[in-house]
Scaffold this motif. Structure first.
Motif, short mmCIF file in Angstrom:
data_model
loop_
_atom_site.label_atom_id
_atom_site.label_comp_id
_atom_site.label_asym_id
_atom_site.label_seq_id
_atom_site.Cartn_x
_atom_site.Cartn_y
_atom_site.Cartn_z
N PHE A 425 11.71 -49.35 -8.37
CA PHE A 425 10.94 -49.85 -6.35
C PHE A 425 10.43 -51.66 -6.47
O PHE A 425 10.47 -52.35 -7.74
CB PHE A 425 9.57 -49.07 -7.27
N TYR A 426 10.38 -51.84 -5.10
CA TYR A 426 10.07 -53.52 -4.75
C TYR A 426 9.61 -53.64 -4.02
O TYR A 426 9.05 -52.12 -2.89
CB TYR A 426 11.02 -53.92 -4.31
N VAL A 427 8.33 -54.35 -5.04
CA VAL A 427 6.67 -54.45 -3.22
C VAL A 427 6.70 -55.89 -3.35
O VAL A 427 6.37 -56.79 -3.71
CB VAL A 427 5.89 -53.66 -3.91
N SER A 428 6.50 -55.70 -1.53
CA SER A 428 5.94 -57.33 -1.47
C SER A 428 5.53 -57.35 0.21
O SER A 428 5.20 -56.39 0.22
CB SER A 428 7.53 -58.31 -1.77
N ALA A 429 5.51 -58.95 0.19
CA ALA A 429 4.81 -58.83 1.33
C ALA A 429 3.51 -57.93 1.81
O ALA A 429 3.43 -57.76 3.04
CB ALA A 429 5.70 -59.22 2.43
N ASP A 430 2.73 -58.45 0.65
CA ASP A 430 1.16 -57.35 1.03
C ASP A 430 1.60 -56.27 0.80
O ASP A 430 0.62 -54.90 1.26
CB ASP A 430 0.45 -58.28 2.81
N GLY A 431 2.87 -55.56 0.52
CA GLY A 431 2.96 -54.32 0.25
C GLY A 431 1.70 -53.78 -0.90
O GLY A 431 1.32 -53.86 -1.61
N ARG A 432 1.51 -52.37 -0.42
CA ARG A 432 0.64 -52.04 -1.74
C ARG A 432 1.46 -50.31 -2.25
O ARG A 432 2.65 -50.75 -2.59
CB ARG A 432 -0.60 -51.99 -0.79
N ASP A 437 3.56 -41.23 -12.08
CA ASP A 437 4.90 -40.94 -12.68
C ASP A 437 6.10 -41.27 -12.92
O ASP A 437 6.75 -39.71 -12.08
CB ASP A 437 4.76 -39.30 -13.24
N CYS A 438 6.01 -42.11 -12.27
CA CYS A 438 7.73 -42.17 -11.84
C CYS A 438 8.69 -43.13 -12.79
O CYS A 438 8.36 -43.47 -14.50
CB CYS A 438 7.59 -42.81 -10.55
N ARG A 439 10.02 -42.94 -12.46
CA ARG A 439 11.07 -42.93 -13.76
C ARG A 439 12.12 -44.49 -13.65
O ARG A 439 13.15 -43.63 -11.74
CB ARG A 439 11.38 -42.18 -14.23
N VAL A 440 12.27 -45.25 -14.00
CA VAL A 440 13.46 -45.59 -13.34
C VAL A 440 14.28 -45.86 -14.37
O VAL A 440 14.22 -46.01 -15.59
CB VAL A 440 13.56 -47.35 -12.81
N VAL A 441 15.92 -45.18 -14.23
CA VAL A 441 17.03 -45.65 -15.30
C VAL A 441 17.99 -46.18 -14.71
O VAL A 441 18.22 -46.21 -13.18
CB VAL A 441 17.33 -44.11 -16.08
N ASP A 442 18.98 -47.17 -15.91
CA ASP A 442 19.41 -48.04 -15.35
C ASP A 442 19.63 -48.84 -15.24
O ASP A 442 20.63 -48.71 -14.17
CB ASP A 442 21.51 -46.88 -15.68
N SER A 443 19.21 -49.68 -14.30
CA SER A 443 18.98 -50.71 -13.41
C SER A 443 19.43 -51.90 -14.07
O SER A 443 19.53 -52.32 -14.79
CB SER A 443 17.50 -50.67 -12.94
N ASP A 444 20.23 -52.33 -12.15
CA ASP A 444 21.11 -53.86 -13.20
C ASP A 444 19.93 -54.53 -12.66
O ASP A 444 20.08 -56.01 -13.19
CB ASP A 444 22.02 -53.71 -11.96
N GLY A 445 18.83 -54.59 -11.93
CA GLY A 445 17.99 -55.45 -12.06
C GLY A 445 17.14 -55.03 -12.59
O GLY A 445 16.98 -54.40 -13.74
N TYR A 446 15.53 -55.05 -12.00
CA TYR A 446 14.06 -54.64 -12.73
C TYR A 446 14.09 -53.10 -12.34
O TYR A 446 14.25 -52.73 -11.13
CB TYR A 446 12.90 -55.27 -12.00
N GLY A 447 13.06 -52.78 -13.31
CA GLY A 447 12.81 -51.28 -13.10
C GLY A 447 11.85 -51.48 -11.67
O GLY A 447 11.60 -50.65 -10.83
N PHE A 448 10.51 -51.63 -11.50
CA PHE A 448 9.79 -52.02 -10.96
C PHE A 448 8.98 -53.68 -10.57
O PHE A 448 9.05 -54.34 -11.48
CB PHE A 448 8.29 -51.46 -10.85
N HIS A 449 9.60 -54.19 -9.37
CA HIS A 449 9.65 -55.27 -9.80
C HIS A 449 8.65 -55.44 -8.46
O HIS A 449 8.62 -55.36 -6.99
CB HIS A 449 10.88 -55.64 -8.73
N VAL A 450 7.01 -56.34 -8.21
CA VAL A 450 5.97 -56.40 -7.71
C VAL A 450 6.09 -58.02 -7.62
O VAL A 450 5.41 -58.79 -8.47
CB VAL A 450 4.74 -55.85 -8.37
N ILE A 451 5.82 -58.24 -6.05
CA ILE A 451 5.81 -59.79 -6.25
C ILE A 451 4.75 -60.13 -5.27
O ILE A 451 3.39 -59.26 -4.28
CB ILE A 451 6.97 -60.67 -5.32
N ASP A 452 4.59 -61.14 -5.28
CA ASP A 452 3.41 -62.43 -3.97
C ASP A 452 2.15 -61.39 -3.72
O ASP A 452 1.24 -61.12 -3.08
CB ASP A 452 3.71 -61.40 -2.83
N GLY A 453 1.60 -61.03 -5.59
CA GLY A 453 -0.15 -60.09 -5.82
C GLY A 453 0.02 -58.97 -4.96
O GLY A 453 -1.19 -59.09 -5.06
#
Length: 813
Positions: A425-432, A437-453
């Motif tokens: 899951f990727y959240v950026s640029a004022d996304g909300r 109850d979500c799940r991330v498995v076997d990611s080559d990157g992050y599970g949850f990546h939330v940037i820009d505050g």
């Protein structure tokens, strides 16, 4: 029976009048026959206009199909007004204003007829006509194949329309036929067409193909039901619905369509059940306008041959997909515009080259228990007002599972992202967004990546085996909007647990390659690290010349007298306004955006460059540099990419001039869903929001630019004036050649100037005429011919090396 005669066999019970016998004309036989009689027509051509008003049987001889031709010179060859039987006849019409076979009353049986005609319609049914038409063929290269109009009905079984100049089968004004196992092909209009309130069409087991229009076209409150039908190889859309049309497709097959497989708008309603849509050039389903709705159940949409989303929902339309499969497409589902909505239940979206689900411009998408696999992006909620819910969905083998950007606020609950190559899951640029109850498995990157505050909410989420970490919260630093993510009861299999977002924490985003990974799925998106790796191009310096010096260069240009006056007038207004402000007086607001019209090669780009330098010298612009773009630089292939390209071009021009050549190409006459409109809308907003940062000049041919401005009032209102660049005259073209010669140390020999004048006067001035470019090309051609001539001299003199003579002129095209 004699040639050209009609045998009438009396089958009635009345003995007082004997009708059995031979007649010399069909008209005489019809006059003598009564209900129940059989008329057997001998082989031959009958130039009679027949009218059947009794329940008789009219047929050709057995075993000789097509031996009897009904072919009058004009009018309707055969009119039926009774429950007669017509069999084994060949009907030909020559009247473009009349049908070849007209059924007006009764329930006749028309069997094994061959209608080869050049009439308004091959077979027309109207009024009280309710025929049963079996195994009939219509070939009408001058009009409609079969027309059912004005309340007519009937059943057509195993019939074929082999050619028609307009629709193969048309229904209007309350007509209501049923087609069974019919074939319609090689029509120059729609294959099947129904229009008008109370008009209806039912087709079972039919095939429509090789038509130069839409395969099926339902409009104007008409209704249609197609079962087990096939539509393929059209030149336009496969199925078109417009203006309150209602269509049901069950167990149908639509394929090999160069445009939209199904296109509907203006409150039309479509229901599809167990229908397959494949091999389409634009959208598989294209749904437009408030009140327009599609309900698809157990359908399959696949194998796109173009670069467009498989399902397109916009302008307030609604689509419901239940137990459907969408696969092998560029993008699966695009929902855009406020009021648009997609509800997808228990469906599979697989092998999607770009984005499986895209939600933008305030639209809503609801996905329940769906499976998304092998997509670059599983779901992308793009901007403010866009949202919806993903519930109980699985997203496997994606580059990024779910992206939320630019203020979008979806709810994602009980979803699992497996094996993403970047982030789950990727959240950026004022996304909300709320992730429950979500799940991330076997990611080559992050599970949850939330940037820009971003103010995303994560509750009861879990990550497992994420290569770069389960959770990454990178605040945007000073000036970032929002107060960061809210995290509750989230877990990870990392020993360190969940790393909480912190306002002071530095961004910790890393990418292994600028050409792949998460950000390659988000056009225009960059991380802090990527930006630091890019060497910034040196910014153009502010003009060091005075406005008068630049105006002097403008004055030195050949011709363009009216253009020079316009630019001087603008310059004077801006200069006086600046001085009035310095004196504490009000200054008139001078709009600086311009429209340049004229043919190619008239100096539009040169004047735009000088205009930017003038504005910089007056302090109106910071830099005054010129950024030249055209449609290809602004318009992308997918929703969202056009706005990003336009924004980037505008940013490059910040402090200077954005020059859009052939701007009318952004709004073609047959624009449909062309993304050029998105570029225009983005540009208009940027011009309003940053009115002092960039001067925009749009340019192109005069007539095309007038059309462009007339159909885009929002654009036209942003420009202060139009400057027209006239074509160069022969004398001005000569002066350009003289300037070129002087700059390159050549001279015109005796008589060359006069020859050039005659050459430019005789030169065709069509649409491809290049004005100044033509003059420069002429000079270059003269230099080449001069070189070929002088190269033969052993010891050329200075005059030989510099003088251009009339024989050096190129041939007139």
């Amino acid at each position: 029976m004699a040639q050209g005669t009609v045998q009438v066999t009396h089958t009635g019970t009345s003995r007082w009048r004997r009708r059995t016998g031979e007649y010399t004309s069909l008209a005489a036989a019809l006059e003598a026959a009564g209900d129940g009689d059989v008329l057997t027509v001998a082989p031959g051509t009958y130039r009679e206009n027949l009218v059947l008003q009794r329940a008789i049987t009219l047929r050709g001889p057995e075993g000789s199909p097509g031996a009897v031709r009904i072919a009058p010179v004009d009018g309707v060859p055969l009119t039926v007004r009774a429950s007669a039987v017509v069999q084994d006849l060949h009907i030909e019409g020559q009247d473009s204003a009349a049908p070849a076979l007209l059924v007006e009353e009764g329930a006749p049986e028309l069997v094994d007829l061959r209608v080869m005609t050049r009439s308004s319609a091959g077979i027309e049914v109207r009024g009280g006509g309710r025929p049963t038409v079996r195994r009939c063929t219509v070939d009408n290269p001058a009009g409609v194949g079969i027309a059912v109009v004005a309340g007519g009905g009937g059943v057509f079984e195993e019939c074929e329309v082999v050619a028609s100049a307009r629709s193969g089968v048309t229904v209007h004004d309350g007509g209501h036929p049923r087609l069974e196992r019919c074939r319609v092909h090689h029509s120059s209009g729609a294959g099947l067409s129904a229009t008008g309130e109370n008009s209806s069409l039912e087709a079972v087991g039919c095939e429509v193909y090789e038509v130069r229009g839409s395969g099926v076209q339902i409009t104007g409150r008409a209704t249609a039901h197609l079962t087990d039908c096939e539509v393929h190889r059209t030149t336009a859309d496969g199925v078109t619905l417009d203006t309150d049309a209602v269509l049901t497709l069950a167990d149908c097959r639509i394929h090999d369509i160069p445009e939209n497989a199904v296109d509907l708008r203006s409150r039309s309603v479509l229901t599809l059940t167990r229908t397959t849509v494949r091999q389409f050039g634009r959208n598989g389903l294209s749904v437009w306008d408030p009140g327009t709705r599609v309900d698809a159940h157990q359908c399959e949409i696949s194998d796109s041959t173009g670069d467009y989303p498989a399902v397109w929902i916009s302008d307030g339309a609604t689509a419901v997909l239940e137990s459907c499969r969408v696969h092998d497409v560029p993008d699966a589902l695009f929902v855009l515009d406020r009021g648009s909505r997609a509800d997808v239940v228990d469906s599979d979206l697989t092998r999607v080259r770009n984005t499986a689900v895209s939600v933008s411009d305030g639209a809503t998408a609801q996905l329940d228990d769906c499976r998304i696999r092998e997509a670059a992006t599983g779901a992308w909620f793009r901007d403010h007002g866009s949202g919806g819910t993903l519930s109980g969905c699985t997203l496997d083998d994606t580059r990024t599972g779910v992206i939320v950007t630019k203020g979008a606020d979806p709810t994602i609950e009980r979803c699992t992202v497996g094996s993403p190559s970047d982030a789950g899951f990727y959240v950026s640029a004022d996304g909300r967004g709320s992730f429950l109850d979500c799940r991330v498995v076997d990611s080559d990157g992050y599970g949850f990546h939330v940037i820009d505050g971003c103010r995303a909410t994560l509750k009861k989420c879990r990550t497992e085996r994420c290569a770069r970490g389960g959770y990454e919260f990178a605040d945007g630093g000073p000036g970032a909007s929002g107060s960061g993510a809210v995290v509750e009861d989230c877990t990870s299999d990392e020993s360190g647990g969940v790393r909480r977002p912190a306002a002071a924490q530095e961004t910790a985003v890393q990418t292994s390659s600028p050409s792949s990974g998460l950000l390659s799925a988000i056009p225009g998106q960059r991380t802090t690290e990527q930006e630091s790796l890019v060497t910034a191009a040196p910014e153009p310096e502010r003009s060091a010349r005075t406005s008068q010096a630049v105006l002097g260069e403008l004055d030195a240009l050949v011709g363009l007298e009216s253009v020079k006056r316009e630019v001087r007038a603008l310059t004077d207004m801006i200069e006086v306004g600046r001085r009035r402000q310095q004196a504490g007086l009000k200054a008139a607001s001078a709009r600086r955006h311009l429209v340049f019209t004229g043919s190619p090669g008239t100096g539009k780009t040169t004047v735009a460059r000088l205009y930017g330098e003038i504005l910089a010298s007056l302090g109106v612009l910071d830099k005054g540099h010129l950024v030249e773009v055209s449609r290809v630089d602004l318009v992308g292939e997918h929703i969202g990419s056009t706005a990003i390209r336009t924004q980037e071009a505008f940013d490059r021009a910040r402090g200077g001039v954005l020059f859009i050549d052939e701007a009318y190409a952004l709004s073609p006459e047959d624009s449909g869903r062309d993304f050029g409109r998105e570029a225009i809308d983005t540009l208009v907003k940027l011009m309003e929001d940053h009115r002092d940062a960039v001067v925009v000049i749009v340019a192109g041919y005069t007539a095309e630019m007038e059309r462009f401005l007339s159909i885009n009032p929002g654009v036209a209102s942003r420009f202060s004036r139009t400057i027209t660049f006239g074509d160069y005259g022969a004398g001005e073209l000569l002066r350009i050649v003289e300037q070129q010669a002087e700059e390159n140390e050549y001279r015109l020999g005796p008589g060359t100037g006069e020859s050039l004048l005659k050459y430019f006067t005789a030169l065709p001035k069509g649409p491809t005429f290049g004005n100044g470019r033509t003059a420069r090309q002429t000079f270059e051609a003269m230099v080449e011919r001069h070189a070929g001539r002088v190269a033969q001299l052993t010891e050329p003199s200075t005059d030989d090396l510099t003088l251009l003579y009339p024989e050096d002129l190129p041939e007139l095209p």
